[in-house]
Design an enzyme around this catalytic site. Structure first.
Site, short mmCIF file in Angstrom:
data_model
loop_
_atom_site.label_atom_id
_atom_site.label_comp_id
_atom_site.label_asym_id
_atom_site.label_seq_id
_atom_site.Cartn_x
_atom_site.Cartn_y
_atom_site.Cartn_z
CG HIS A 16 10.19 -7.58 5.98
ND1 HIS A 16 8.83 -7.54 6.14
CD2 HIS A 16 10.50 -6.51 5.22
CE1 HIS A 16 8.34 -6.48 5.50
NE2 HIS A 16 9.33 -5.85 4.92
CG ASP A 71 17.40 -14.03 13.54
OD1 ASP A 71 16.50 -13.81 12.70
OD2 ASP A 71 17.29 -13.69 14.73
CB SER A 95 13.53 -14.56 13.54
OG SER A 95 13.88 -13.32 12.96
CB THR A 134 13.24 -1.79 -9.74
OG1 THR A 134 13.13 -1.84 -11.16
CG2 THR A 134 14.11 -2.94 -9.28
CG ASP A 175 9.31 -0.19 -12.60
OD1 ASP A 175 8.61 0.59 -13.30
OD2 ASP A 175 10.42 -0.61 -12.97
CB THR A 190 10.67 -2.14 -16.64
OG1 THR A 190 11.33 -1.48 -15.54
CG2 THR A 190 10.84 -1.30 -17.88
CG ASP A 218 14.71 -1.64 -14.85
OD1 ASP A 218 14.13 -1.20 -13.83
OD2 ASP A 218 14.11 -1.84 -15.91
#
Ligand code: HEM
Ligand code: NAG
Ligand code: NAG
Ligand code: NAG
Length: 334
Positions: free
Chosen positions: A72, A80, A82, A203, A254, A257, A262
């Site tokens: 993000h 930077d 922010s 994942t 996920d 796992t 992975d």
């Protein structure tokens, strides 16, 4: 016979100016380097890795949160720092984080970067940027979950701007088509292949029920989004039943796992086990599905591409030299 010395000097500085302008024009490759702090803070990598490893041991949800934070940060006005500015610390406009309240950016990730920064300030005050600290923290924590390790080029500067209004249009949303997501990533200089590799970050970590509720409650008159595995959809309906009264209920991205970095995220997709509509969209769209198929079948291919794509993500819109500052506190603009 060249020009007289004074004139030569002037020509030389004009040439330098031209180089500088070429280097820093919009879109030109910024100069980051793994050795950027070799003299000014030689132990930078060790300091960050010790700090975030301790945080991860204390709270294992730190890693996924920090990876998302890095993404993000880089997609909204470049990497930077922010995204790190706290709504509590800023007196002016609402910072980026305020626009993300519904996405509940994870507190432990902010804390991990704050700890790394505090350790850095103790050893090399005013030297290492928050943006670099976040890039290193994300890299270390991916490795801690079993993912690939890769070099992080350094020298990003921090911005003195963080405005909630900058977020709109710069982050992918779960209701976007794969085509729209590809366009958004292209605007950041990332290819469909890099986008699919980076989406493999799903994942690990979790999503709040509100992020996929439209898929399981009242989906166009059906019992659920038909792209969801029916058993999985029913389990989600049960687990999320109280999400309106308790919006903190969340589900692993996920489910097979959840804590391992992975290739299972990709393996889940053809079975209707992608949690977000955007995950299903990546599978449905042939130009992105080819990469998901490749990564599902080959962890090495995923790790190589993920490592390369993370380095490209870490260069998106970076500020170098005088374009930014080194903030003393990551959660404040001054
Ligand atoms: C391709 C489009 C993408 C969409 C639509 C998307 C959307 C989302 C959403 C809605 C969540 C759940 C947030 C919450 O409920 O707290 C999430 C979680 C997450 N995302 Fe993405 N994301 C995308 C790509 C990426 C990329 C490129 C990365 C990193 C390289 C990433 C890393 C993560 C991680 C690690 C989590 C789990 C966070 C946690 O456990 O705290 N995502 N994403
Ligand atoms: C958060 O979600 C609520 C309910 O869905 C909505 O009313 C509010 O405007 C959202 N806030 C932001 C900052 O998006
Ligand atoms: C997609 O979701 C965003 C909020 O995340 C919302 O503002 C927008 O209207 C939605 N778009 C569509 C087509 O549903
Ligand atoms: C898996 O991917 C790696 C890296 O791209 C490649 O060298 C290797 O041949 C692939 N393995 C298989 C079985 O396709």
């Amino acid at each position: 016979m060249g020009p007289p010395p004074r004139r030569r000097q002037l020509l030389l500085s004009l040439a330098l100016l031209a180089t500088a302008a070429a280097c820093c024009a919009a879109g030109a490759a910024p100069r980051l380097s793994p050795n950027y702090y070799r003299r000014s803070c030689p132990r930078v990598e060790r300091i960050v890795s010790d700090a975030v490893a301790a945080k991860q041991r204390a709270n294992p949800s730190t890693a996924a949160g920090t990876l998302r934070l890095f993404f993000h940060d880089c997609f909204v006005n470049g990497c930077d720092a922010s995204v790190l500015v706290s709504p509590l610390s800023s007196s002016g406009a609402a910072p980026e984080r305020a626009a993300e309240i519904n996405l509940s950016l994870p507190g432990d990730a902010f804390d991990a970067v704050a700890r790394a920064k505090a350790a850095l300030e103790a050893e090399c005050p005013g030297v290492v940027s928050c943006a670099d600290a976040l890039a290193l923290a994300a890299r270390d924590l991916v490795a801690a979950l079993g993912g690939p390790r890769f070099p992080v080029a350094l020298g990003r500067r921090d911005s003195r701007r963080s405005d909630a209004r900058d977020v709109e249009g710069n982050l992918p949303r779960t209701n976007m088509s794969a085509r729209a997501m590809v366009r958004l990533f292209a605007r950041k200089g990332l290819s469909p292949r890099e986008m699919v590799a980076l989406a493999g970050a799903h994942t690990v970590g979790f999503s709040h029920c509100a992020e996929f509720a439209p898929r399981i409650y009242g989906y166009r008159g059906a019992s659920h989004d038909p792209r969801l595995n029916p058993e999985f959809a029913r389990a989600l309906q049960r687990s999320c039943a109280g999400y309106r009264t308790d919006p903190t209920v969340s589900i692993f991205n996920d489910i097979v796992t959840p804590r391992d970095f992975d290739e299972t995220y990709y393996k889940n997709l053809p079975h209707g086990l992608g949690l977000l509509a955007s995950d299903a969209a990546i599978w449905e769209y042939p130009p992105t599905r080819v990469f998901a198929q490749r990564y599902a079948a080959n962890r090495t291919a995923f790790f190589e591409d993920f490592a390369a794509a993370m380095q490209r993500l870490g260069a998106v819109g970076v500020k170098t030299g005088r374009q930014g500052v080194v903030r003393r506190r990551c959660d404040a603009l001054d």
